[in-house]
Design a protein around this motif. Structure first.
Motif, PDB file in Angstrom:
ATOM      1  N   LEU A  38      -3.533 -18.234  67.608  1.00  0.00           N
ATOM      2  CA  LEU A  38      -2.602 -19.524  67.327  1.00  0.00           C
ATOM      3  C   LEU A  38      -3.187 -19.856  65.908  1.00  0.00           C
ATOM      4  N   VAL A  39      -4.491 -19.547  65.407  1.00  0.00           N
ATOM      5  CA  VAL A  39      -4.765 -19.989  64.131  1.00  0.00           C
ATOM      6  C   VAL A  39      -4.087 -18.839  63.171  1.00  0.00           C
ATOM      7  N   ASP A  40      -4.252 -17.569  63.549  1.00  0.00           N
ATOM      8  CA  ASP A  40      -3.475 -16.490  62.768  1.00  0.00           C
ATOM      9  C   ASP A  40      -1.999 -16.844  62.614  1.00  0.00           C
ATOM     10  N   PHE A  41      -1.386 -17.081  63.654  1.00  0.00           N
ATOM     11  CA  PHE A  41      -0.001 -17.490  63.557  1.00  0.00           C
ATOM     12  C   PHE A  41       0.310 -18.807  62.615  1.00  0.00           C
ATOM     13  N   ALA A  42      -0.548 -19.668  62.731  1.00  0.00           N
ATOM     14  CA  ALA A  42      -0.403 -20.866  61.959  1.00  0.00           C
ATOM     15  C   ALA A  42      -0.572 -20.819  60.500  1.00  0.00           C
ATOM     16  N   GLU A  43      -1.562 -19.797  60.163  1.00  0.00           N
ATOM     17  CA  GLU A  43      -2.063 -19.534  58.708  1.00  0.00           C
ATOM     18  C   GLU A  43      -0.713 -18.749  58.190  1.00  0.00           C
ATOM     19  N   ARG A  44      -0.234 -17.680  58.847  1.00  0.00           N
ATOM     20  CA  ARG A  44       0.985 -16.877  58.427  1.00  0.00           C
ATOM     21  C   ARG A  44       2.102 -17.781  58.268  1.00  0.00           C
ATOM     22  N   ALA A  45       2.693 -18.736  59.284  1.00  0.00           N
ATOM     23  CA  ALA A  45       3.706 -19.627  59.016  1.00  0.00           C
ATOM     24  C   ALA A  45       3.436 -20.462  57.930  1.00  0.00           C
ATOM     25  N   SER A  46       2.053 -21.187  57.661  1.00  0.00           N
ATOM     26  CA  SER A  46       1.901 -21.833  56.598  1.00  0.00           C
ATOM     27  C   SER A  46       2.136 -21.188  55.115  1.00  0.00           C
ATOM     28  N   MET A  47       1.558 -20.027  55.352  1.00  0.00           N
ATOM     29  CA  MET A  47       1.950 -19.112  53.807  1.00  0.00           C
ATOM     30  C   MET A  47       3.282 -18.864  53.584  1.00  0.00           C
ATOM     31  N   LEU A  48       4.047 -18.997  54.812  1.00  0.00           N
ATOM     32  CA  LEU A  48       5.699 -18.645  54.511  1.00  0.00           C
ATOM     33  C   LEU A  48       6.348 -20.172  54.314  1.00  0.00           C
ATOM     34  N   GLY A  49       5.546 -21.097  54.133  1.00  0.00           N
ATOM     35  CA  GLY A  49       6.098 -22.476  53.730  1.00  0.00           C
ATOM     36  C   GLY A  49       6.524 -23.380  54.734  1.00  0.00           C
ATOM     37  N   ARG A  50       6.120 -22.946  56.246  1.00  0.00           N
ATOM     38  CA  ARG A  50       6.192 -24.091  57.187  1.00  0.00           C
ATOM     39  C   ARG A  50       5.220 -25.247  57.183  1.00  0.00           C
ATOM     40  N   GLN A  51       5.831 -26.323  57.504  1.00  0.00           N
ATOM     41  CA  GLN A  51       5.106 -27.385  57.541  1.00  0.00           C
ATOM     42  C   GLN A  51       4.352 -27.593  58.805  1.00  0.00           C
ATOM     43  N   HIS A  53       4.420 -30.042  61.272  1.00  0.00           N
ATOM     44  CA  HIS A  53       5.420 -30.414  62.393  1.00  0.00           C
ATOM     45  C   HIS A  53       6.064 -29.420  62.821  1.00  0.00           C
ATOM     46  N   GLU A  54       6.469 -28.233  61.812  1.00  0.00           N
ATOM     47  CA  GLU A  54       7.148 -27.093  62.529  1.00  0.00           C
ATOM     48  C   GLU A  54       6.475 -26.284  63.187  1.00  0.00           C
ATOM     49  N   ILE A  55       5.380 -25.843  62.805  1.00  0.00           N
ATOM     50  CA  ILE A  55       4.536 -24.840  63.456  1.00  0.00           C
ATOM     51  C   ILE A  55       4.080 -25.607  64.667  1.00  0.00           C
ATOM     52  N   ASP A  56       3.723 -26.832  65.078  1.00  0.00           N
ATOM     53  CA  ASP A  56       3.463 -27.564  66.074  1.00  0.00           C
ATOM     54  C   ASP A  56       4.770 -27.655  67.168  1.00  0.00           C
ATOM     55  N   ALA A  57       5.935 -27.496  66.492  1.00  0.00           N
ATOM     56  CA  ALA A  57       6.912 -27.593  67.454  1.00  0.00           C
ATOM     57  C   ALA A  57       7.224 -26.120  68.099  1.00  0.00           C
ATOM     58  N   ILE A  58       6.912 -25.085  67.144  1.00  0.00           N
ATOM     59  CA  ILE A  58       7.041 -23.652  67.641  1.00  0.00           C
ATOM     60  C   ILE A  58       6.078 -23.651  68.771  1.00  0.00           C
ATOM     61  N   LEU A  59       5.146 -23.824  68.553  1.00  0.00           N
ATOM     62  CA  LEU A  59       3.694 -23.763  69.517  1.00  0.00           C
ATOM     63  C   LEU A  59       4.012 -24.292  70.918  1.00  0.00           C
ATOM     64  N   GLU A  60       4.562 -25.671  70.630  1.00  0.00           N
ATOM     65  CA  GLU A  60       4.573 -26.370  71.709  1.00  0.00           C
ATOM     66  C   GLU A  60       5.587 -25.820  72.714  1.00  0.00           C
ATOM     67  N   ALA A  61       7.099 -25.388  72.021  1.00  0.00           N
ATOM     68  CA  ALA A  61       7.960 -24.354  72.740  1.00  0.00           C
ATOM     69  C   ALA A  61       7.473 -23.164  73.356  1.00  0.00           C
ATOM     70  N   ALA A  62       6.526 -22.645  72.716  1.00  0.00           N
ATOM     71  CA  ALA A  62       5.699 -21.406  73.384  1.00  0.00           C
ATOM     72  C   ALA A  62       4.979 -21.748  74.825  1.00  0.00           C
ATOM     73  N   GLY A  63       4.735 -23.139  75.005  1.00  0.00           N
ATOM     74  CA  GLY A  63       4.008 -23.617  76.232  1.00  0.00           C
ATOM     75  C   GLY A  63       2.409 -23.688  75.853  1.00  0.00           C
ATOM     76  N   HIS A  64       2.071 -23.810  74.562  1.00  0.00           N
ATOM     77  CA  HIS A  64       0.553 -24.172  74.280  1.00  0.00           C
ATOM     78  C   HIS A  64       0.295 -25.466  74.512  1.00  0.00           C
ATOM     79  N   ALA A  65      -1.043 -25.747  74.784  1.00  0.00           N
ATOM     80  CA  ALA A  65      -1.406 -27.110  75.021  1.00  0.00           C
ATOM     81  C   ALA A  65      -1.863 -27.952  73.755  1.00  0.00           C
ATOM     82  N   LYS A  66      -1.606 -29.003  73.711  1.00  0.00           N
ATOM     83  CA  LYS A  66      -1.736 -29.901  72.511  1.00  0.00           C
ATOM     84  C   LYS A  66      -2.982 -29.561  71.933  1.00  0.00           C
TER      85      LYS A  66
END
Length: 151
Positions: A38-51, A53-66
């Motif tokens: 999850l950290v690796d995904f959030a890091e790569r998404a951040s480096m690609l300009g994702r905010q 709240h966008e990263i949180d919404a994507i991970l939430e949609a994938a079923g990850h706990a808060k």
């Protein structure tokens, strides 16, 4: 007087398209994946300009706990902050060199209009509205991201 309009920037649009395409190719870790994924995904998404709240919404949609989402987002906050600061520094350097202009028309056809004594009041009102609506947008987004961290 100066013109009220400003032109667009096609190279910025191309960069955004490339980042969006690269982001779309990222695979979201499946539910139950280790926190490091999850950290690796959030890091790569951040480096690609994702905010955040966008990263949180994507991970939430994938079923990850808060809590797991929060840990991944907090672990990558420095990356998003560094990127935001680099963007501000790049803009300041471009502004100081005079090589960059804000790319927006205040009114349709504004690039062809001159500011005169007769329309300076309208021009200043439009500049103020633009500045409040767009000029402080990055700062407002950063403030909201920080507020979301607290909430």
């Amino acid at each position: 007087g100066g013109g009220g309009g400003m032109g667009g920037n096609d190279s910025d649009n191309g960069v955004a398209r490339n980042l969006n395409e690269e982001f779309e190719s990222l695979s979201v870790p499946p539910k139950g994946a280790p926190g490091a994924d999850l950290v690796d995904f959030a890091e790569r998404a951040s480096m690609l300009g994702r905010q955040q709240h966008e990263i949180d919404a994507i991970l939430e949609a994938a079923g990850h706990a808060k809590l797991a989402r929060w840990k991944a987002i907090k672990a990558t906050q420095r990356t998003r902050t560094r990127i935001a600061l680099e963007k501000v520094q790049e803009k300041e350097v471009a502004d100081e060199s005079g090589a960059s202009a804000i790319a927006s028309e205040l009114v349709p056809g504004g690039a062809a209009k001159s500011v005169t004594v007769a329309n300076v009041g309208e021009y200043l009102e439009l500049v103020l509205l633009w500045w409040l609506g767009h000029g402080v947008e990055a700062q407002a987004d950063s403030f909201c991201d920080g507020l979301r961290d607290v909430l």
